[in-house]
Design a protein around this motif. Structure first.
Motif, PDB file in Angstrom:
ATOM      1  N   ASP A 111     -22.033  43.337  41.127  1.00 51.40           N
ATOM      2  CA  ASP A 111     -21.191  44.635  41.207  1.00 51.40           C
ATOM      3  C   ASP A 111     -20.959  45.052  42.709  1.00 51.40           C
ATOM      4  OD1 ASP A 111     -20.991  44.507  38.550  1.00 51.40           O
ATOM      5  OD2 ASP A 111     -22.513  45.748  38.159  1.00 51.40           O
ATOM      6  N   GLU A 112     -21.966  45.019  43.420  1.00 57.98           N
ATOM      7  CA  GLU A 112     -21.923  45.267  44.758  1.00 57.98           C
ATOM      8  C   GLU A 112     -20.971  44.410  45.656  1.00 57.98           C
ATOM      9  OE1 GLU A 112     -24.897  44.820  48.480  1.00 57.98           O
ATOM     10  OE2 GLU A 112     -25.826  45.838  47.061  1.00 57.98           O
ATOM     11  N   LEU A 113     -20.947  43.286  45.370  1.00 59.94           N
ATOM     12  CA  LEU A 113     -19.856  42.396  46.141  1.00 59.94           C
ATOM     13  C   LEU A 113     -18.642  42.749  45.540  1.00 59.94           C
ATOM     14  CD1 LEU A 113     -19.186  40.204  48.035  1.00 59.94           C
ATOM     15  CD2 LEU A 113     -19.694  38.397  46.370  1.00 59.94           C
ATOM     16  N   LYS A 114     -18.179  42.764  44.173  1.00 60.61           N
ATOM     17  CA  LYS A 114     -17.013  43.532  43.601  1.00 60.61           C
ATOM     18  C   LYS A 114     -16.465  44.651  44.373  1.00 60.61           C
ATOM     19  CE  LYS A 114     -13.539  43.680  41.013  1.00 60.61           C
ATOM     20  NZ  LYS A 114     -12.350  42.704  41.201  1.00 60.61           N
ATOM     21  N   ALA A 115     -17.453  45.688  44.739  1.00 62.95           N
ATOM     22  CA  ALA A 115     -17.132  46.961  45.325  1.00 62.95           C
ATOM     23  C   ALA A 115     -16.529  46.683  46.626  1.00 62.95           C
ATOM     24  CB  ALA A 115     -18.265  47.946  45.302  1.00 62.95           C
ATOM     25  N   LYS A 116     -17.229  45.848  47.305  1.00 66.66           N
ATOM     26  CA  LYS A 116     -16.826  45.350  48.878  1.00 66.66           C
ATOM     27  C   LYS A 116     -15.592  44.786  48.845  1.00 66.66           C
ATOM     28  CE  LYS A 116     -21.423  45.217  50.839  1.00 66.66           C
ATOM     29  NZ  LYS A 116     -22.570  44.219  51.283  1.00 66.66           N
ATOM     30  N   MET A 117     -15.155  44.100  47.790  1.00 68.13           N
ATOM     31  CA  MET A 117     -14.198  43.405  47.735  1.00 68.13           C
ATOM     32  C   MET A 117     -12.889  44.348  47.609  1.00 68.13           C
ATOM     33  SD  MET A 117     -15.226  40.017  45.670  1.00 68.13           S
ATOM     34  CE  MET A 117     -13.553  39.294  45.226  1.00 68.13           C
ATOM     35  N   LYS A 118     -12.978  45.298  46.799  1.00 62.39           N
ATOM     36  CA  LYS A 118     -12.165  46.394  46.267  1.00 62.39           C
ATOM     37  C   LYS A 118     -11.684  47.007  47.685  1.00 62.39           C
ATOM     38  CE  LYS A 118     -12.159  47.490  41.599  1.00 62.39           C
ATOM     39  NZ  LYS A 118     -12.367  48.537  40.697  1.00 62.39           N
ATOM     40  N   GLU A 119     -12.295  47.094  48.612  1.00 63.75           N
ATOM     41  CA  GLU A 119     -12.257  47.999  49.685  1.00 63.75           C
ATOM     42  C   GLU A 119     -11.259  47.359  50.885  1.00 63.75           C
ATOM     43  OE1 GLU A 119     -16.093  49.071  51.508  1.00 63.75           O
ATOM     44  OE2 GLU A 119     -16.836  49.934  49.684  1.00 63.75           O
ATOM     45  N   LEU A 120     -11.354  45.959  50.512  1.00 70.02           N
ATOM     46  CA  LEU A 120     -10.551  45.254  51.590  1.00 70.02           C
ATOM     47  C   LEU A 120      -9.059  44.817  50.908  1.00 70.02           C
ATOM     48  CD1 LEU A 120     -13.397  42.598  52.381  1.00 70.02           C
ATOM     49  CD2 LEU A 120     -12.636  44.663  53.772  1.00 70.02           C
TER      50      LEU A 120
ATOM     51  N   TRP B  91      -7.650  38.238  46.610  1.00 65.78           N
ATOM     52  CA  TRP B  91      -8.796  37.383  46.262  1.00 65.78           C
ATOM     53  C   TRP B  91      -8.363  36.222  45.562  1.00 65.78           C
ATOM     54  CZ3 TRP B  91     -12.460  37.555  49.395  1.00 65.78           C
ATOM     55  CH2 TRP B  91     -12.850  38.778  49.896  1.00 65.78           C
TER      56      TRP B  91
END
Length: 73
Positions: free
Chosen positions: A10-19, A23
């Protein structure tokens, strides 16, 4: 077109959303490049297998062929 799923933290998914990155396209490119590399390696392995079964040339054979070719011109 086929669909695949990948589980990520989930943490990685949250970081991906910020960029601001597409994807799907990034992952598609990565997979295409990886498949091409694997196919090339498979072909190289097959060539190596085919060549390893042959009889090696005597030392100086390539040099002789090059010299013969140069002298024929």
């Amino acid at each position: 077109m086929a669909v695949i799923s990948v589980r990520i933290p989930d943490e990685l998914k949250a970081k991906m959303k910020e960029l601001d990155i597409n994807w799907s396209e990034e992952i598609r490119k990565f997979i295409e490049e990886r498949v091409l590399r694997a196919e090339k390696q498979k072909k190289l392995d097959e060539i190596h297998r085919l060549l390893s079964g042959g009889t090696p040339a005597d030392e100086g054979t390539a040099r002789k062929y090059v010299r013969d070719d140069r002298d024929s011109n």
